[in-house]
Design an enzyme around this catalytic site. Structure first.
Site, PDB file in Angstrom:
ATOM      1  N   ARG A  26       0.835  -1.164  -0.118  1.00 56.93           N
ATOM      2  CA  ARG A  26       0.064  -0.001   0.100  1.00 56.93           C
ATOM      3  C   ARG A  26       1.052   1.255  -0.065  1.00 56.93           C
ATOM      4  O   ARG A  26       0.289   2.357   0.499  1.00 56.93           O
ATOM      5  CB  ARG A  26      -0.890  -0.012   1.188  1.00 56.93           C
ATOM      6  CG  ARG A  26      -1.989  -1.207   1.056  1.00 56.93           C
ATOM      7  CD  ARG A  26      -3.008  -0.722   0.032  1.00 56.93           C
ATOM      8  NE  ARG A  26      -4.180  -1.708   0.227  1.00 56.93           N
ATOM      9  CZ  ARG A  26      -5.484  -1.376   0.695  1.00 56.93           C
ATOM     10  NH1 ARG A  26      -5.397  -0.157   0.934  1.00 56.93           N
ATOM     11  NH2 ARG A  26      -6.309  -2.000   0.866  1.00 56.93           N
ATOM     12  N   ARG A  30      -2.595   7.009   0.367  1.00 64.21           N
ATOM     13  CA  ARG A  30      -3.000   8.432   1.190  1.00 64.21           C
ATOM     14  C   ARG A  30      -1.619   8.625   2.087  1.00 64.21           C
ATOM     15  O   ARG A  30      -1.552   9.832   2.648  1.00 64.21           O
ATOM     16  CB  ARG A  30      -4.132   8.097   1.979  1.00 64.21           C
ATOM     17  CG  ARG A  30      -5.296   8.100   1.020  1.00 64.21           C
ATOM     18  CD  ARG A  30      -6.600   7.471   1.514  1.00 64.21           C
ATOM     19  NE  ARG A  30      -6.422   6.100   1.942  1.00 64.21           N
ATOM     20  CZ  ARG A  30      -7.305   5.315   2.434  1.00 64.21           C
ATOM     21  NH1 ARG A  30      -8.414   5.826   2.845  1.00 64.21           N
ATOM     22  NH2 ARG A  30      -7.074   4.179   2.622  1.00 64.21           N
ATOM     23  N   ARG A  39      -5.876  12.277  -6.102  1.00 62.96           N
ATOM     24  CA  ARG A  39      -7.393  12.042  -5.658  1.00 62.96           C
ATOM     25  C   ARG A  39      -8.246  13.043  -5.134  1.00 62.96           C
ATOM     26  O   ARG A  39      -9.213  12.684  -5.584  1.00 62.96           O
ATOM     27  CB  ARG A  39      -6.764  10.941  -4.289  1.00 62.96           C
ATOM     28  CG  ARG A  39      -7.928  10.558  -3.529  1.00 62.96           C
ATOM     29  CD  ARG A  39      -8.399   9.269  -4.563  1.00 62.96           C
ATOM     30  NE  ARG A  39      -9.250   8.368  -3.545  1.00 62.96           N
ATOM     31  CZ  ARG A  39     -10.495   9.026  -3.256  1.00 62.96           C
ATOM     32  NH1 ARG A  39     -11.115   9.842  -3.923  1.00 62.96           N
ATOM     33  NH2 ARG A  39     -11.423   8.059  -2.563  1.00 62.96           N
ATOM     34  N   ASP A  76      -6.874  -2.343  -7.675  1.00 60.71           N
ATOM     35  CA  ASP A  76      -7.617  -3.007  -6.350  1.00 60.71           C
ATOM     36  C   ASP A  76      -7.954  -4.315  -6.902  1.00 60.71           C
ATOM     37  O   ASP A  76      -7.863  -4.792  -7.729  1.00 60.71           O
ATOM     38  CB  ASP A  76      -8.581  -2.352  -6.154  1.00 60.71           C
ATOM     39  CG  ASP A  76      -9.035  -2.394  -4.661  1.00 60.71           C
ATOM     40  OD1 ASP A  76      -8.414  -1.594  -3.604  1.00 60.71           O
ATOM     41  OD2 ASP A  76      -9.548  -3.486  -4.378  1.00 60.71           O
ATOM     42  N   TYR A 154     -15.543 -11.206  -0.516  1.00 61.65           N
ATOM     43  CA  TYR A 154     -16.213  -9.755  -0.962  1.00 61.65           C
ATOM     44  C   TYR A 154     -17.560 -10.173  -1.955  1.00 61.65           C
ATOM     45  O   TYR A 154     -18.477  -9.311  -1.783  1.00 61.65           O
ATOM     46  CB  TYR A 154     -15.361  -9.133  -1.651  1.00 61.65           C
ATOM     47  CG  TYR A 154     -14.258  -8.453  -0.950  1.00 61.65           C
ATOM     48  CD1 TYR A 154     -14.795  -7.318   0.205  1.00 61.65           C
ATOM     49  CD2 TYR A 154     -12.758  -8.674  -0.677  1.00 61.65           C
ATOM     50  CE1 TYR A 154     -13.831  -6.524   1.010  1.00 61.65           C
ATOM     51  CE2 TYR A 154     -11.997  -8.013   0.217  1.00 61.65           C
ATOM     52  CZ  TYR A 154     -12.514  -6.935   1.079  1.00 61.65           C
ATOM     53  OH  TYR A 154     -11.596  -6.383   1.884  1.00 61.65           O
TER      54      TYR A 154
HETATM   55  O1  CP3 Z   1       0.318   0.643  -3.047  1.00 61.96           O
HETATM   56  C1  CP3 Z   1      -0.494  -0.463  -3.454  1.00 61.96           C
HETATM   57  O2  CP3 Z   1      -0.305  -1.316  -2.371  1.00 61.96           O
HETATM   58  C2  CP3 Z   1      -1.037  -0.747  -4.419  1.00 61.96           C
HETATM   59  C3  CP3 Z   1      -2.540  -0.373  -4.443  1.00 61.96           C
HETATM   60  C4  CP3 Z   1      -3.540  -1.427  -3.695  1.00 61.96           C
HETATM   61  C5  CP3 Z   1      -4.815  -0.806  -3.334  1.00 61.96           C
HETATM   62  N1  CP3 Z   1      -5.563  -2.053  -2.918  1.00 61.96           N
HETATM   63  C6  CP3 Z   1      -5.143   0.432  -3.488  1.00 61.96           C
HETATM   64  C7  CP3 Z   1      -6.230   1.043  -2.626  1.00 61.96           C
HETATM   65  C8  CP3 Z   1      -3.613  -2.722  -3.526  1.00 61.96           C
HETATM   66  C9  CP3 Z   1      -2.331  -3.578  -3.586  1.00 61.96           C
HETATM   67  C10 CP3 Z   1      -4.813  -2.925  -3.084  1.00 61.96           C
HETATM   68  C11 CP3 Z   1      -5.284  -4.398  -2.702  1.00 61.96           C
HETATM   69  C12 CP3 Z   1      -6.317  -4.629  -1.814  1.00 61.96           C
HETATM   70  N2  CP3 Z   1      -7.473  -3.947  -1.935  1.00 61.96           N
HETATM   71  C13 CP3 Z   1      -6.454  -5.429  -0.758  1.00 61.96           C
HETATM   72  C14 CP3 Z   1      -5.445  -6.623  -0.426  1.00 61.96           C
HETATM   73  C15 CP3 Z   1      -4.121  -5.852   0.291  1.00 61.96           C
HETATM   74  C16 CP3 Z   1      -4.724  -5.853   1.693  1.00 61.96           C
HETATM   75  O3  CP3 Z   1      -4.593  -4.819   2.299  1.00 61.96           O
HETATM   76  O4  CP3 Z   1      -5.114  -6.788   2.344  1.00 61.96           O
HETATM   77  C17 CP3 Z   1      -7.854  -5.398  -0.212  1.00 61.96           C
HETATM   78  C18 CP3 Z   1      -8.407  -6.297   0.726  1.00 61.96           C
HETATM   79  C19 CP3 Z   1      -8.433  -4.436  -0.937  1.00 61.96           C
HETATM   80  C20 CP3 Z   1      -9.832  -4.143  -0.757  1.00 61.96           C
HETATM   81  C21 CP3 Z   1     -10.060  -2.647  -0.517  1.00 61.96           C
HETATM   82  N3  CP3 Z   1      -9.716  -1.377  -1.377  1.00 61.96           N
HETATM   83  C22 CP3 Z   1     -10.462  -2.250   0.950  1.00 61.96           C
HETATM   84  C23 CP3 Z   1     -10.621  -2.954   1.934  1.00 61.96           C
HETATM   85  C24 CP3 Z   1     -10.295  -0.588   0.768  1.00 61.96           C
HETATM   86  C25 CP3 Z   1     -10.554   0.704   1.762  1.00 61.96           C
HETATM   87  C26 CP3 Z   1      -9.669   0.261   2.636  1.00 61.96           C
HETATM   88  C27 CP3 Z   1      -8.797   1.485   2.529  1.00 61.96           C
HETATM   89  O5  CP3 Z   1      -7.525   1.375   2.420  1.00 61.96           O
HETATM   90  O6  CP3 Z   1      -9.308   2.578   2.349  1.00 61.96           O
HETATM   91  C28 CP3 Z   1      -9.758  -0.378  -0.771  1.00 61.96           C
HETATM   92  C29 CP3 Z   1      -9.812   0.882  -1.273  1.00 61.96           C
HETATM   93  C30 CP3 Z   1      -8.346   1.344  -1.646  1.00 61.96           C
HETATM   94  N4  CP3 Z   1      -7.533   0.507  -2.509  1.00 61.96           N
HETATM   95  C31 CP3 Z   1      -7.557   2.650  -1.332  1.00 61.96           C
HETATM   96  C32 CP3 Z   1      -6.328   2.419  -2.001  1.00 61.96           C
HETATM   97  C33 CP3 Z   1      -5.127   3.459  -2.019  1.00 61.96           C
HETATM   98  C34 CP3 Z   1      -7.984   3.710  -0.670  1.00 61.96           C
HETATM   99  C35 CP3 Z   1      -8.652   4.397  -1.521  1.00 61.96           C
HETATM  100  C36 CP3 Z   1      -9.055   5.894  -1.505  1.00 61.96           C
HETATM  101  O7  CP3 Z   1      -7.926   6.636  -1.893  1.00 61.96           O
HETATM  102  O8  CP3 Z   1      -9.667   6.706  -0.914  1.00 61.96           O
END
Ligand code: CP3
Length: 360
Positions: A26, A30, A39, A76, A154
């Site tokens: 991640r 943010r 964003r 994602d 999911y």
């Molecule tokens: O930098 C990186 O790692 C690449 C980007 C990435 C995102 N999601 C961007 C993202 C990766 C590898 C993921 C994978 C992901 N997405 C997982 C597996 C990894 C883990 O953390 O266990 C899961 C379970 C998700 C599902 C998901 N997407 C959730 C639960 C959320 C909301 C929680 C949160 O972090 O806000 C997302 C949204 C998401 N995916 C964001 C980002 C940067 C936040 C969105 C925003 O900018 O508002």
């Protein structure tokens, strides 16, 4: 294209390296003011994911800002359910939401799968191609997908959950249907990862974020076989398997056809190494909450982590970085790894019997 920084790939290949490579799960997100700026000018997260130029831009931001040894394509894991026929939304401050979920056999039958589904993800492949061109070989690019069990959760649950009890109930009430769905997700993930590699990813990571909420027995039935299938089907690039919370399956991870096993912060490096008979590289496992500590503490804990792994190790966190982590603290972590040098006894040879592992 020849990579300028290939320490990650050399480590995975078992070569001797002077320090562990480092990147953060991640890392594109943010924690970076540059990300928040891009964003905030958009309608939402999906616009960022669906627009290749923007996705490429935020993918490269952590390489510029943090100096990490790899980029991970901004996307994602939820693009897979969408490509199969279940669109997702991301609700501000709440997380993922699926207006439609899987409820019965007919819903599963209606899902697209394999190439048929993966061809709907052209925007991801384009983002990879643009990123690859713009990175110009600076660092390798990581592609990823969710593990079938995590994706299924999911699709059944329709949103995040503390217990994923609805998804777990589904496994036990409808095991055959669950296997059918897992099979369809697996086929799609394989086609997707192959396309990602072909588009420019140097390696791929499988995220099983909810592995740890299954019992060991259920994980062996519904989780591991599908990860194994993906690993067996991908020979074009190295694979990292990261199954959060699944310490109980460490022996089985050791038998997977994957080059790297990701550890979370609950998994001890020494114990994990003892569980497996392979020379797989480990990745992890700094507690992301430790990044809120003082700079001195982050530094000493990072060094201690590196020494405990004792080589054949990719430095990373034990899960994704929390969005409110101070950027300076993340930099202390990255720079501590980059300034570290293995001493002779701790060189990363891939032959662990030769290693001196301190802090046992
Ligand atoms: O930098 C990186 O790692 C690449 C980007 C990435 C995102 N999601 C961007 C993202 C990766 C590898 C993921 C994978 C992901 N997405 C997982 C597996 C990894 C883990 O953390 O266990 C899961 C379970 C998700 C599902 C998901 N997407 C959730 C639960 C959320 C909301 C929680 C949160 O972090 O806000 C997302 C949204 C998401 N995916 C964001 C980002 C940067 C936040 C969105 C925003 O900018 O508002």
């Amino acid at each position: 294209m020849k990579l300028k920084n290939d320490i990650l790939l050399r480590t995975i290949a078992g070569e001797e390296v002077e320090r562990p490579p480092v990147w953060l799960m991640r890392q594109a997100g943010r924690i970076l003011p540059q990300y928040r700026k891009v964003r905030s000018s958009l309608s939402g997260f999906r616009e960022l994911v669906n627009t290749p130029d923007l996705a490429a831009e935020v993918t490269i931001q952590p390489v510029d800002e943090l100096g990490v040894d790899a980029a991970i394509i901004f996307s994602d894991i939820l693009v897979i359910p969408e490509a199969m026929g279940l669109p997702y939304e991301l609700i501000e401050k709440k997380g993922p939401y699926f207006p439609r979920t899987i409820e019965n056999a007919n819903d599963v039958d209606l899902l697209r799968s394999g190439l048929d589904a993966a061809e709907n993800l052209e925007y991801v492949y384009n983002a990879i191609k643009t990123t690859s061109a713009n990175l110009n070989g600076r660092v390798p690019l990581i592609g990823f997908c969710g593990a079938p069990w995590t994706i299924l959760s999911y699709m059944i649950e329709g949103s995040g959950s503390k217990t994923f009890s609805k998804a777990r109930r589904f496994l036990h009430q409808e095991p055959e249907l669950a296997h059918k769905l897992l099979e369809k997700i697996t086929k799609t993930s394989i086609a997707y990862l192959k396309q990602k590699i072909q588009s420019g990813c140097h390696l791929v990571q499988i995220f099983d974020s909810w592995a740890g909420i299954l019992s060991p027995t259920s994980y062996k039935e519904f989780g591991l076989p599908y990860i194994a299938k993906i690993c067996e089907s991908i020979s074009e690039a190295p694979k990292i398997v990261f199954a959060k919370g699944a310490w109980f399956a460490m022996k089985e991870f050791g038998r997977l056809n994957c080059e790297v096993v990701g550890l979370d912060w609950n998994m001890s490096p020494e114990w994990s190494r003892n569980q497996i008979n392979s020379t797989q590289t480990f990745q992890g496992n700094f507690d992301p909450a430790m990044l809120y500590a003082s700079h001195d503490k982050i530094q000493s804990e990072t060094v201690s982590m590196i020494k405990r792994f004792g080589g054949n190790h990719i430095a990373n966190l034990g899960h994704g970085v929390y969005p409110d982590t101070p950027l300076e603290n993340v930099k202390v972590f990255v720079n501590t790894v980059k300034n570290f040098r293995y001493s002779k006894l701790e060189t990363s040879s891939g032959h662990h019997s030769d290693l001196k592992i301190s802090n046992l």
